[in-house]
Design an enzyme around this catalytic site. Sequence first.
Site, PDB file in Angstrom:
ATOM      1  N   GLU A 145     -28.365  -0.320  12.675  1.00 25.93           N
ATOM      2  CA  GLU A 145     -27.860   0.247  13.802  1.00 25.93           C
ATOM      3  C   GLU A 145     -27.780   1.696  13.576  1.00 25.93           C
ATOM      4  O   GLU A 145     -27.370   2.182  12.458  1.00 25.93           O
ATOM      5  CB  GLU A 145     -26.472  -0.151  14.460  1.00 25.93           C
ATOM      6  CG  GLU A 145     -26.457   0.749  15.657  1.00 25.93           C
ATOM      7  CD  GLU A 145     -24.588   0.229  15.972  1.00 25.93           C
ATOM      8  OE1 GLU A 145     -24.537  -0.744  16.718  1.00 25.93           O
ATOM      9  OE2 GLU A 145     -23.954   1.242  15.819  1.00 25.93           O
ATOM     10  N   HIS A 184     -30.019  -0.433  22.865  1.00 31.10           N
ATOM     11  CA  HIS A 184     -28.729  -0.812  23.421  1.00 31.10           C
ATOM     12  C   HIS A 184     -28.631  -0.438  25.044  1.00 31.10           C
ATOM     13  O   HIS A 184     -29.216   0.692  25.314  1.00 31.10           O
ATOM     14  CB  HIS A 184     -27.635  -0.041  22.938  1.00 31.10           C
ATOM     15  CG  HIS A 184     -27.002  -0.314  21.437  1.00 31.10           C
ATOM     16  ND1 HIS A 184     -25.960  -0.521  20.892  1.00 31.10           N
ATOM     17  CD2 HIS A 184     -28.068  -0.763  20.404  1.00 31.10           C
ATOM     18  CE1 HIS A 184     -25.819  -1.202  19.683  1.00 31.10           C
ATOM     19  NE2 HIS A 184     -27.172  -1.009  19.400  1.00 31.10           N
ATOM     20  N   TYR A 233     -17.459 -10.919  19.229  1.00 29.12           N
ATOM     21  CA  TYR A 233     -16.245 -10.175  18.676  1.00 29.12           C
ATOM     22  C   TYR A 233     -15.515 -11.295  17.823  1.00 29.12           C
ATOM     23  O   TYR A 233     -14.926 -12.214  18.269  1.00 29.12           O
ATOM     24  CB  TYR A 233     -15.278  -9.701  19.726  1.00 29.12           C
ATOM     25  CG  TYR A 233     -16.164  -8.688  20.518  1.00 29.12           C
ATOM     26  CD1 TYR A 233     -16.016  -7.554  20.311  1.00 29.12           C
ATOM     27  CD2 TYR A 233     -16.659  -9.138  21.691  1.00 29.12           C
ATOM     28  CE1 TYR A 233     -16.791  -6.382  21.031  1.00 29.12           C
ATOM     29  CE2 TYR A 233     -17.485  -8.418  22.437  1.00 29.12           C
ATOM     30  CZ  TYR A 233     -17.388  -7.154  22.327  1.00 29.12           C
ATOM     31  OH  TYR A 233     -18.225  -6.252  23.075  1.00 29.12           O
ATOM     32  N   LYS A 244     -22.270 -15.466  28.603  1.00 26.33           N
ATOM     33  CA  LYS A 244     -23.538 -14.562  28.200  1.00 26.33           C
ATOM     34  C   LYS A 244     -24.780 -15.545  27.836  1.00 26.33           C
ATOM     35  O   LYS A 244     -25.983 -15.046  28.002  1.00 26.33           O
ATOM     36  CB  LYS A 244     -23.049 -13.650  26.977  1.00 26.33           C
ATOM     37  CG  LYS A 244     -21.970 -12.592  27.098  1.00 26.33           C
ATOM     38  CD  LYS A 244     -21.944 -11.875  25.970  1.00 26.33           C
ATOM     39  CE  LYS A 244     -20.719 -10.776  26.211  1.00 26.33           C
ATOM     40  NZ  LYS A 244     -20.411  -9.957  25.092  1.00 26.33           N
ATOM     41  N   GLN A 283     -19.177  -7.604  16.389  1.00 25.59           N
ATOM     42  CA  GLN A 283     -18.548  -6.366  16.125  1.00 25.59           C
ATOM     43  C   GLN A 283     -18.145  -6.291  14.770  1.00 25.59           C
ATOM     44  O   GLN A 283     -18.232  -7.468  14.075  1.00 25.59           O
ATOM     45  CB  GLN A 283     -17.238  -6.474  16.909  1.00 25.59           C
ATOM     46  CG  GLN A 283     -16.402  -5.326  16.800  1.00 25.59           C
ATOM     47  CD  GLN A 283     -16.671  -3.856  17.035  1.00 25.59           C
ATOM     48  OE1 GLN A 283     -17.650  -3.219  16.261  1.00 25.59           O
ATOM     49  NE2 GLN A 283     -16.838  -3.408  18.377  1.00 25.59           N
ATOM     50  N   GLN A 315     -13.113   7.505   9.138  1.00 19.56           N
ATOM     51  CA  GLN A 315     -14.066   6.731   9.929  1.00 19.56           C
ATOM     52  C   GLN A 315     -13.389   5.508  10.205  1.00 19.56           C
ATOM     53  O   GLN A 315     -13.240   4.876  11.464  1.00 19.56           O
ATOM     54  CB  GLN A 315     -15.247   6.565   8.949  1.00 19.56           C
ATOM     55  CG  GLN A 315     -16.130   5.379   9.404  1.00 19.56           C
ATOM     56  CD  GLN A 315     -17.128   5.025   8.130  1.00 19.56           C
ATOM     57  OE1 GLN A 315     -16.824   5.396   7.057  1.00 19.56           O
ATOM     58  NE2 GLN A 315     -18.223   4.445   8.802  1.00 19.56           N
TER      59      GLN A 315
END
Length: 287
Positions: A16, A77, A143, A163, A174, A210
């Site tokens: 990503e 996305h 998740y 979904k 995630q 981060q």
Amino acid sequence: MKIKQMFEKGTVFSFEIFPPKKTSSIDTIYNTLEQLRDLKPDFISVTFGAGGSSNNNTTCEIAQTIKEKYCIESAAHLPCINYTKEEIVKILGEFKKHGISNILALRGDINPDIPPKSDFKYASDLIAFIKQHGDFDIAGACYPEGHMETDNLVTDVLNLKKKIEAGAEHLISQLFFDNSYFYSFLERTQIAGIDVPIEAGIMPVTNKGQIERMVSMCGASLPSKFSKMIQKYEHSPEALRDAGIAYAIDQIVDLVSNGVDGIHLYTMNNPYVAKRISEAVESIIRS
């Protein structure tokens, strides 16, 4: 190529990236891609505007360049909470025009400064809508520790099943730092009858700030081993970077050894970290 077809060939390994901030030149992301291309990921996903902002033109441009210039499949996305149906149709038209056939459909983060629109309340609503407006490969988010807004893990997996029923053909998780949560999550999906491929989202932590930002945004748990690592090396940037890379590699080796469908590496646009991890796990994933 549709991403769902990649899972038929073995463990999928993907990256990503995110578009540069408006104050930065778009060339910065192309410099990153020049270094990522040699790592030969199966696909690269490109994030959309976070928190309700809109940089979809940049997302579309970058996703197209990944396919056409670097010959790597891309996925765009697409969050929906701040868009009307008409606006989503327009965005889908741009995707088609630029040859983008893979979408990660998301509700998106709610920005307290931007009132959400009412056409799409959930990602499942967006997925069903996309299915009606083109032949796209649609991924959904999942998740392992439950969505931050869910009441409980049972409700969370039932919402995830919506979904799939709406048309999501594979899932990207995630980030998480304890693989046991991911394995428990997989058990819940199996009980719920969810049988689509699921990629494990792995984020290598390279600095303390981060991880604090990420945990505040997604609520991921920090296992004792991980917390001790952060505490020991937080004042030594190079040591913490290397420890974070080693931790991510250890996670990936364990996941692949246990038959995970894929690994989605959150690169944070850091080609050095992506290269270190990719080289360490390449033979494991490709075997």
